[in-house]
Design an enzyme around this catalytic site. Structure first.
Site, short mmCIF file in Angstrom:
data_model
loop_
_atom_site.label_atom_id
_atom_site.label_comp_id
_atom_site.label_asym_id
_atom_site.label_seq_id
_atom_site.Cartn_x
_atom_site.Cartn_y
_atom_site.Cartn_z
CG ASP A 43 -1.59 1.37 1.40
OD1 ASP A 43 -2.52 1.62 0.60
OD2 ASP A 43 -1.21 2.17 2.26
CE1 TYR A 48 0.81 7.98 2.60
CE2 TYR A 48 1.32 5.72 1.98
CZ TYR A 48 0.52 6.62 2.65
OH TYR A 48 -0.55 6.16 3.35
CE LYS A 73 -3.63 4.98 1.24
NZ LYS A 73 -2.18 4.66 1.32
CG HIS A 106 -4.38 10.15 0.71
ND1 HIS A 106 -3.10 9.96 0.30
CD2 HIS A 106 -4.35 9.97 2.06
CE1 HIS A 106 -2.32 9.69 1.34
NE2 HIS A 106 -3.06 9.69 2.42
#
Ligand code: A2P
Length: 294
Positions: A43, A48, A73, A106
């Protein structure tokens, strides 16, 4: 390994590796270590800034792309219909894949909920076109789900929320279950209860005495007990680690079981107090962070 069948028939390994706050330079090694350990679900998120390294770790591991479930996401600055179609292109390019297994929003963006809805409609289009195998959301509470469901066609497969023994969100879990949405736990072993910079008055759930006692009795660690609690209650969990020993530890959870009484004693630890961001509070500066093309 426990597999879960999502509401559209797609199978997903319940336990995955999380890479929130994994520095890019450590992410490829963590993903490679996880895949060599046996994980088949990773994930990540555009926000990120390590999707490229996730793809690199996957290729380095030598594990077949088709055998790995990749979840990522769409970030808020890419919300909107066309923007979300483009967000897929960015993510797929960075990951180095043609298809993403699970693409989720997200979080709800309450300062631009119309764009949140349009973004979800973009996900529906990506699903119809076969570019993603499943779609979902993250950090949605019941009222966000209600509004989304009243205005879109496809029920999300997954809702990824903050969920550990100190903040289990039973109300959101119930809303998910009523709609056939799988609840997936972020910070499943409570990293958010001890990460630096997220508030001073938090208690580290890894140090909860109840969990420590159960773990000691079973010859397991508190992290393993918490992961077992998620899995036995039917949730997906994506513990983050960049440490090969802990990556392996978090995967060694398929050889023991918690009793109903042990599960209930962990349920009883819920404080109802959130540690991460409140999904109803917009964070304009963060929301507007641009996700690079490459
Ligand atoms: P590290 O990456 O150094 O292992 P969560 O996914 O619940 O947010 O938890 C992630 C945090 O917990 C990270 O700080 C991670 O650090 C740490 N962590 C991961 N696995 C374990 C474990 N088995 N025992 C203790 N800490 C862990």
């Amino acid at each position: 390994m426990t597999g879960i069948v999502l509401n559209n028939g797609v199978s997903m390994p319940a336990l995955g590796l999380g890479v929130f706050q994994s520095p890019p330079e450590e992410t490829a090694a963590a993903v490679e270590a996880a895949l060599r350990t046996g994980y088949r679900h990773i994930d990540t998120a555009a926000m990120y800034f390590n999707e490229r390294q996730v793809g690199e770790g996957l290729r380095r591991s030598g594990v077949d792309r088709a055998d790995v479930f990749l979840e990522t996401k769409v970030w808020v600055s890419d919300y909107g219909y066309e923007e979300t179609l483009h967000a897929f292109d960015k993510a797929a390019r960075k990951l180095g894949v043609d298809q993403i297994d699970l693409l989720i929003l997200h979080q709800p963006a309450t300062d631009r909920f119309e764009k949140t809805i349009a973004a979800y409609q973009g996900l529906e289009k990506l699903l119809a076109d076969g570019k993603v195998r499943a779609i979902g959301v993250s950090n949605f509470m019941r009222h966000h789900l209600d509004e989304l469901l009243s205005r879109t066609e496809i029920v999300p497969a997954v809702n990824q929320i903050e969920l550990h023994p100190y903040f289990a969100q039973p109300d959101v879990q119930k809303a998910d279950a009523e709609h056939g949405i799988l609840t997936q736990a972020w910070s499943p072993i409570g990293g958010i209860t001890f990460y630096p910079g997220w508030g001073e008055d938090r208690r580290n759930v890894l140090e909860a005495p109840v969990i420590g006692e159960i773990a000691a009795g079973l010859g397991k660690t508190p992290a393993q007990v918490m992961l077992r609690w998620h899995l036995q209650q039917g949730r997906s969990a994506i513990p983050k680690s960049t440490n090969p020993g802990r990556i392996a530890e978090n995967f060694a959870v398929f050889d023991f079981e918690l009793t109903e009484a042990q599960l209930a004693s962990i349920d009883a630890l819920d404080t109802g107090v959130r540690n991460g961001p409140d999904p109803d509070v917009p964070r304009a500066e963060r929301f507007n962070t641009v996700i690079p093309e490459e």
